[in-house]
Design an enzyme around this catalytic site. Sequence first.
Site, mmCIF file in Angstrom:
data_model
loop_
_atom_site.group_PDB
_atom_site.id
_atom_site.type_symbol
_atom_site.label_atom_id
_atom_site.label_comp_id
_atom_site.label_asym_id
_atom_site.label_seq_id
_atom_site.Cartn_x
_atom_site.Cartn_y
_atom_site.Cartn_z
ATOM 1 N N ASP A 27 0.665 -1.255 0.275
ATOM 2 C CA ASP A 27 -0.321 -0.070 -0.105
ATOM 3 C C ASP A 27 0.821 1.565 0.089
ATOM 4 O OD1 ASP A 27 -2.590 0.953 -0.430
ATOM 5 O OD2 ASP A 27 -2.150 1.339 2.351
ATOM 6 N N ASN A 75 -10.580 -3.044 -5.181
ATOM 7 C CA ASN A 75 -9.921 -1.779 -6.065
ATOM 8 C C ASN A 75 -11.115 -0.787 -7.280
ATOM 9 O OD1 ASN A 75 -6.822 -2.919 -4.335
ATOM 10 N ND2 ASN A 75 -8.269 -1.195 -4.007
HETATM 11 C C1 IPE Z 1 -5.407 -3.080 0.605
HETATM 12 O O1 IPE Z 1 -4.832 -1.442 -0.615
HETATM 13 C C2 IPE Z 1 -5.875 -3.808 -1.229
HETATM 14 C C3 IPE Z 1 -3.854 -3.495 -1.731
HETATM 15 C C4 IPE Z 1 -3.202 -3.545 -1.307
HETATM 16 C C5 IPE Z 1 -3.826 -4.487 -3.032
HETATM 17 P P1 IPE Z 1 -6.492 0.007 -0.293
HETATM 18 O O2 IPE Z 1 -5.829 0.586 -0.867
HETATM 19 O O3 IPE Z 1 -6.651 -0.467 -1.146
HETATM 20 O O4 IPE Z 1 -7.484 0.162 0.988
HETATM 21 P P2 IPE Z 1 -8.298 0.800 1.769
HETATM 22 O O5 IPE Z 1 -9.172 1.073 1.325
HETATM 23 O O6 IPE Z 1 -7.231 1.913 2.082
HETATM 24 O O7 IPE Z 1 -8.573 0.180 2.848
HETATM 25 C C1 IPE Z 2 -1.860 -0.014 -3.455
HETATM 26 O O1 IPE Z 2 -1.377 1.956 -3.206
HETATM 27 C C2 IPE Z 2 -1.902 -0.292 -5.083
HETATM 28 C C3 IPE Z 2 -3.560 -1.321 -4.841
HETATM 29 C C4 IPE Z 2 -3.923 -1.161 -4.168
HETATM 30 C C5 IPE Z 2 -3.810 -1.653 -5.789
HETATM 31 P P1 IPE Z 2 -2.768 2.357 -3.476
HETATM 32 O O2 IPE Z 2 -3.011 2.653 -4.725
HETATM 33 O O3 IPE Z 2 -3.856 2.229 -2.686
HETATM 34 O O4 IPE Z 2 -1.668 3.755 -3.028
HETATM 35 P P2 IPE Z 2 -1.807 5.111 -1.823
HETATM 36 O O5 IPE Z 2 -2.736 3.794 -0.357
HETATM 37 O O6 IPE Z 2 -3.427 5.590 -2.410
HETATM 38 O O7 IPE Z 2 -1.244 5.474 -1.657
HETATM 39 MG MG MG Z 3 -3.851 2.614 -0.364
#
Ligand code: IPE
Ligand code: IPE
Ligand code: MG
Length: 251
Positions: A27, A75
Amino acid sequence: MADILKTVTAGQVDVDRLPRHIAIIMDGNGRWATRRGLPRTAGHKAGAETFRRIATYCKNLGVQYLTVYAFSTENWKRSADEVGTIMGLLKRYLQEAVATMERDNIRLHFFGDMSPIDPELQALARETDEITEHLGADAFQANVCLNYGGRDEILRAARRFAEDCAAGKCAADELDDALFSSYLDSAGIPDPELIIRPSGELRLSNFLLWQCAYSEFYYTDVLWPDFDEAELEKAIVAYQARDRRFGGVKK
Ligand code: IPE
Ligand code: IPE
Ligand code: MG
């Protein structure tokens, strides 16, 4: 000890007490990019590089399983551009894997419901599955969670178990921990001893809900694209200092 271990562990990690299975919620890609004035997709590209690095490091260190959360069942709420970029990066990774996993002795497995995934990506996943079947069971294994949700995994497992019961293959009163686990995407894989979440969020976001029952959690504010070998070592050192009791009392 292999030379690589001497250089990478710097005497901090006890290589004789490594977690067998590490799971990571990758993340912080979006915030990493935004802070640099870049589009979120640039963060996913950087994050994909971090995954390559950390997987190689885990393999060299002697960790047997690395499970990474790449794309959740939630996602899909993101823009088509962002989802397309993530799927494109996965496709590129799988193309590379098809060419190199046999040489590097790396097993690759997917957790998640692949049915709504682009057919080209599904075909590549089937190819990597076939290669994985030919590799030894003790080879390093990366599990990529794609269109994965812990609740969805449990529901799919429950449905399949109910179907097997209806077909007379098993009975409801036979169901125990081990039998239920065998219906999950993680069948045959030990539960992760250590779950790491970078980026400062203190939640599971639907990751490995069944398997995390006794996992140790490690959180850090470092964003996934900045996560490196030293950060992984810090997480393992922290894990090795934990007192895991599994509900018992210390003697
Ligand atoms: C969890 O991260 C999913 C992945 C890293 C693939 P998200 O960014 O989607 O989770 P939330 O929305 O912060 O809970
Ligand atoms: C994790 O990074 C990757 C996925 C969830 C696919 P994010 O895209 O959630 O990054 P932030 O949380 O918005 O910084
Ligand atoms: Mg995220």
